[in-house]
Every structure is written in C-alpha cells, then in structure tokens.
Design an enzyme around this catalytic site. Structure first.
Site, PDB file in Angstrom:
ATOM      1  N   PRO A  88       0.815  -1.221   0.000  1.00 17.33           N
ATOM      2  CA  PRO A  88       0.000   0.000   0.000  1.00 17.33           C
ATOM      3  C   PRO A  88       0.845   1.265   0.000  1.00 17.33           C
ATOM      4  O   PRO A  88       0.349   2.352  -0.282  1.00 17.33           O
ATOM      5  CB  PRO A  88      -0.829  -0.102   1.294  1.00 17.33           C
ATOM      6  CG  PRO A  88      -0.270  -1.230   2.074  1.00 17.33           C
ATOM      7  CD  PRO A  88       0.587  -2.059   1.179  1.00 17.33           C
ATOM      8  N   GLU A 115       2.375  -8.052   8.670  1.00 23.36           N
ATOM      9  CA  GLU A 115       2.557  -6.593   8.769  1.00 23.36           C
ATOM     10  C   GLU A 115       3.327  -6.033   7.576  1.00 23.36           C
ATOM     11  O   GLU A 115       3.615  -4.835   7.519  1.00 23.36           O
ATOM     12  CB  GLU A 115       3.293  -6.230  10.073  1.00 23.36           C
ATOM     13  CG  GLU A 115       2.432  -6.359  11.318  1.00 23.36           C
ATOM     14  CD  GLU A 115       1.122  -5.584  11.205  1.00 23.36           C
ATOM     15  OE1 GLU A 115       1.155  -4.402  10.845  1.00 23.36           O
ATOM     16  OE2 GLU A 115       0.063  -6.179  11.451  1.00 23.36           O
ATOM     17  N   ARG A 153      -4.919  -7.855 -20.461  1.00 22.18           N
ATOM     18  CA  ARG A 153      -5.796  -7.193 -21.441  1.00 22.18           C
ATOM     19  C   ARG A 153      -5.012  -6.441 -22.505  1.00 22.18           C
ATOM     20  O   ARG A 153      -5.522  -6.174 -23.578  1.00 22.18           O
ATOM     21  CB  ARG A 153      -6.737  -6.185 -20.751  1.00 22.18           C
ATOM     22  CG  ARG A 153      -7.842  -6.787 -19.969  1.00 22.18           C
ATOM     23  CD  ARG A 153      -8.743  -5.705 -19.390  1.00 22.18           C
ATOM     24  NE  ARG A 153      -9.494  -4.967 -20.400  1.00 22.18           N
ATOM     25  CZ  ARG A 153     -10.561  -5.407 -21.038  1.00 22.18           C
ATOM     26  NH1 ARG A 153     -11.006  -6.609 -20.784  1.00 22.18           N
ATOM     27  NH2 ARG A 153     -11.184  -4.655 -21.926  1.00 22.18           N
ATOM     28  N   ASP A 168     -11.621   1.279 -23.513  1.00 22.53           N
ATOM     29  CA  ASP A 168     -11.719   1.118 -22.055  1.00 22.53           C
ATOM     30  C   ASP A 168     -11.465   2.446 -21.362  1.00 22.53           C
ATOM     31  O   ASP A 168     -10.674   3.266 -21.860  1.00 22.53           O
ATOM     32  CB  ASP A 168     -10.615   0.162 -21.552  1.00 22.53           C
ATOM     33  CG  ASP A 168     -11.019  -1.302 -21.633  1.00 22.53           C
ATOM     34  OD1 ASP A 168     -12.215  -1.581 -21.805  1.00 22.53           O
ATOM     35  OD2 ASP A 168     -10.118  -2.149 -21.508  1.00 22.53           O
TER      36      ASP A 168
HETATM   37  N1  SAM Z   1       1.381  -2.743   7.617  1.00 20.52           N
HETATM   38  C1  SAM Z   1       1.308  -2.499   6.225  1.00 20.52           C
HETATM   39  C2  SAM Z   1       1.071  -1.005   5.972  1.00 20.52           C
HETATM   40  O1  SAM Z   1       0.497  -0.363   6.809  1.00 20.52           O
HETATM   41  O2  SAM Z   1       1.464  -0.522   4.869  1.00 20.52           O
HETATM   42  C3  SAM Z   1       0.177  -3.297   5.586  1.00 20.52           C
HETATM   43  C4  SAM Z   1       0.464  -4.745   5.456  1.00 20.52           C
HETATM   44  S1  SAM Z   1      -0.822  -5.611   4.654  1.00 20.52           S
HETATM   45  C5  SAM Z   1      -1.804  -6.156   6.002  1.00 20.52           C
HETATM   46  C6  SAM Z   1      -0.036  -7.076   4.119  1.00 20.52           C
HETATM   47  C7  SAM Z   1       0.377  -7.097   2.671  1.00 20.52           C
HETATM   48  O3  SAM Z   1      -0.772  -6.925   1.847  1.00 20.52           O
HETATM   49  C8  SAM Z   1       1.326  -6.025   2.225  1.00 20.52           C
HETATM   50  O4  SAM Z   1       2.653  -6.347   2.522  1.00 20.52           O
HETATM   51  C9  SAM Z   1       1.076  -5.979   0.727  1.00 20.52           C
HETATM   52  O5  SAM Z   1       1.811  -6.970   0.063  1.00 20.52           O
HETATM   53  C10 SAM Z   1      -0.403  -6.327   0.629  1.00 20.52           C
HETATM   54  N2  SAM Z   1      -1.268  -5.161   0.403  1.00 20.52           N
HETATM   55  C11 SAM Z   1      -2.219  -4.705   1.233  1.00 20.52           C
HETATM   56  N3  SAM Z   1      -2.855  -3.645   0.730  1.00 20.52           N
HETATM   57  C12 SAM Z   1      -2.309  -3.405  -0.486  1.00 20.52           C
HETATM   58  C13 SAM Z   1      -2.520  -2.434  -1.499  1.00 20.52           C
HETATM   59  N4  SAM Z   1      -3.429  -1.484  -1.357  1.00 20.52           N
HETATM   60  N5  SAM Z   1      -1.785  -2.513  -2.612  1.00 20.52           N
HETATM   61  C14 SAM Z   1      -0.833  -3.455  -2.768  1.00 20.52           C
HETATM   62  N6  SAM Z   1      -0.568  -4.398  -1.820  1.00 20.52           N
HETATM   63  C15 SAM Z   1      -1.289  -4.382  -0.704  1.00 20.52           C
END
Ligand code: SAM
Length: 249
Positions: A88, A115, A153, A168
């Site tokens: 994220p 995490e 795609r 698209d």
């Molecule tokens: N503690 C992290 C933070 O606050 O940024 C979030 C960890 S999340 C619970 C676990 C994993 O989900 C991340 O390491 C990532 O690989 C994936 N993930 C969660 N949300 C995502 C998003 N919006 N885009 C891409 N990957 C995501």
C-alpha cells in the site's frame, strides 16, 4: 509475457488464473504465470519466513532471506528485469503504469502478508513498489492478480477486438463511454438513437463526446492533453451545461 509471483498462498491464484480471458491468455501461451512459495527458500526446518518486528508492536514481518533467495533463483533462470513488491506504500497503479509494464517481457511480483515485508528487501532486489489503491488488504495476492489481469488485457490477441481495449476507461486518459445492449428500450428508457443508426462516424463522435461528458462530471482531473476534436466536443458540453443552467428555474 512471463510473470513470476512469490506468494505464501499459491492456492489463492488457482481459479482466477483459469477463468475467462485471463485463463484463455494463459492457455494460449500469450502469458505465463508461475508461482513460487518463499517457504521453499526458508533456511530452517520449520520453513519459517516471518519474525517479530524489531522495536515491538503487533504482528509479524516477512524476512529478507527467503524472499531474496527466491527472487535470485528466478533471476538466474529467466534474466528477470523488474521486481515489483505489492504494497500500500507503493506507486499507485494506473493505466499508464500498466501500459508501461505490459511492454516488459518478464516481471516478478512479490506478495506481502502479515505486517508487510522487511524494508531491506526493496534495496536488496532493486525492487519497485506498487499499490492498487489507498486501502489495506491482508495480503499482496489480490493486488498481484489485479495487476496480472490488467496487463493481460493489453497483450496482443487476449481481448479479441482491440477496439474494446482502446475504448476502455483510462486507456487514452478518459473514462469510457456508456454501453448499451438489447433490448432497445428498458423501463421506458430507450437506447440513444445514434447507436442504432449504423452511422459509424456519428457513433464514434457520440462515444467520444460521452466519454468526455463522463470524465468532465466524474474525473475532471483527467481532462488533460486533449486534441482539437476533444476540445471542440468539450466546448459543446460546456455550452449545453450553460444552456441547462439558463433553463433551470
Ligand atoms: N502494515 C502495512 C502497511 O500499513 O502498509 C500493511 C500490510 S498488509 C496487512 C499485508 C500485505 O498486503 C502487504 O505487505 C502488501 O503486500 C499487501 N497489500 C495490502 N494492501 C495493499 C494495497 N493497497 N496494494 C498493494 N498491496 C497491498
């Protein structure tokens, strides 16, 4: 195009990789997707890939060792160029980034869990970080699938009619035009007449104008770099809106 995905939960991918257009792209060999479990690269007999965070706090963090070893093993096999961590905190995925990535021959996607991933992995792998939006999922598997399907795609031959990719939303920076199918009237609402006219030039112009109308109303931030025809159509929309305001009581 070849995509290697590192995931602790390969089972999440089985159905999505078999269904619909993505499944067909893989079956026809237009795209290869291979799954690697970082646990296979764990260095202890418990196949451990995570540990408690330094500094304390909730949850577990994915360790560097297994992830880096897993990616390096793929690099030697395929001379992979770009490694992408789904996170994220990464650059937000959009159609422009997807177009750029679709031009690559091979990619590695790393899915985090818990995490997240030890920060040192980014440098160790020379990785990029990509997010699918400002919200948090429990793992990188669905984000990786979002990216894979978006890329598929854009590969030649995956979507039967290339025009449907070009029209698209976001492909050329605008939202897409509205679509209609049979019946010609539903609950008293008819299909716009021009779509039944068979006049391809008029239909193309109508679609472009409706794409601009939707973008103007919902995502005006996307109205950049317009060509002369778009500017003219946009001016028509502005005039129509001004006329509507005059009529309103
Ligand atoms: N503690 C992290 C933070 O606050 O940024 C979030 C960890 S999340 C619970 C676990 C994993 O989900 C991340 O390491 C990532 O690989 C994936 N993930 C969660 N949300 C995502 C998003 N919006 N885009 C891409 N990957 C995501």
């Amino acid at each position: 195009m070849r995509i290697d995905i590192l995931t602790l939960f390969p089972e999440i991918f089985s159905d999505p990789l078999q269904a619909s257009l993505l499944g067909k792209a893989i079956e026809e060999g237009r795209m290869t997707v291979a799954l690697t479990d970082p646990r296979d690269f764990a260095q202890d007999r418990h196949r451990r890939v995570d540990d408690a965070p330094y500094g304390g706090g909730a949850g577990m963090v994915m360790q560097c060792g297994p992830l880096v070893a897993a990616v390096e093993s793929l690099r030697t096999k395929n001379s992979l160029r770009r490694v992408i961590l789904m996170t994220p905190r990464g650059r937000r995925l959009d159609q422009a980034l997807a177009k750029e990535l679709a031009a690559e021959e091979d990619l590695v996607l790393v899915c985090g869990r818990y995490e997240g991933i030890d920060e040192r992995v980014v440098n160790a792998l020379g990785a990029e970080e990509i997010s699918i939006g400002d919200y948090v999922l429990s793992g990188g598997e669905l984000p990786a699938l979002v990216l894979v399907e978006t890329l598929s795609r854009m590969l030649p031959g995956v979507v039967g009619d290339w025009e449907s990719v070009e029209t698209d939303s976001f492909y050329d920076g605008l939202l897409g035009p509205p679509q209609y199918t049979r019946p010609p009237e539903f609950q008293g609402v008819p299909v716009p007449e021009v779509l039944l006219s068979g006049n391809h030039a008029a239909i193309r112009r109508w679609r472009r104008k409706e794409a601009l109308r939707a973008t103007r109303a919902r995502r005006p931030d996307l109205l950049v770099g317009l060509n002369d025809e778009d500017k003219k159509l946009l001016a028509e929309l502005e005039n129509e809106a001004a006329g509507d305001k005059e009529i309103a009581p």
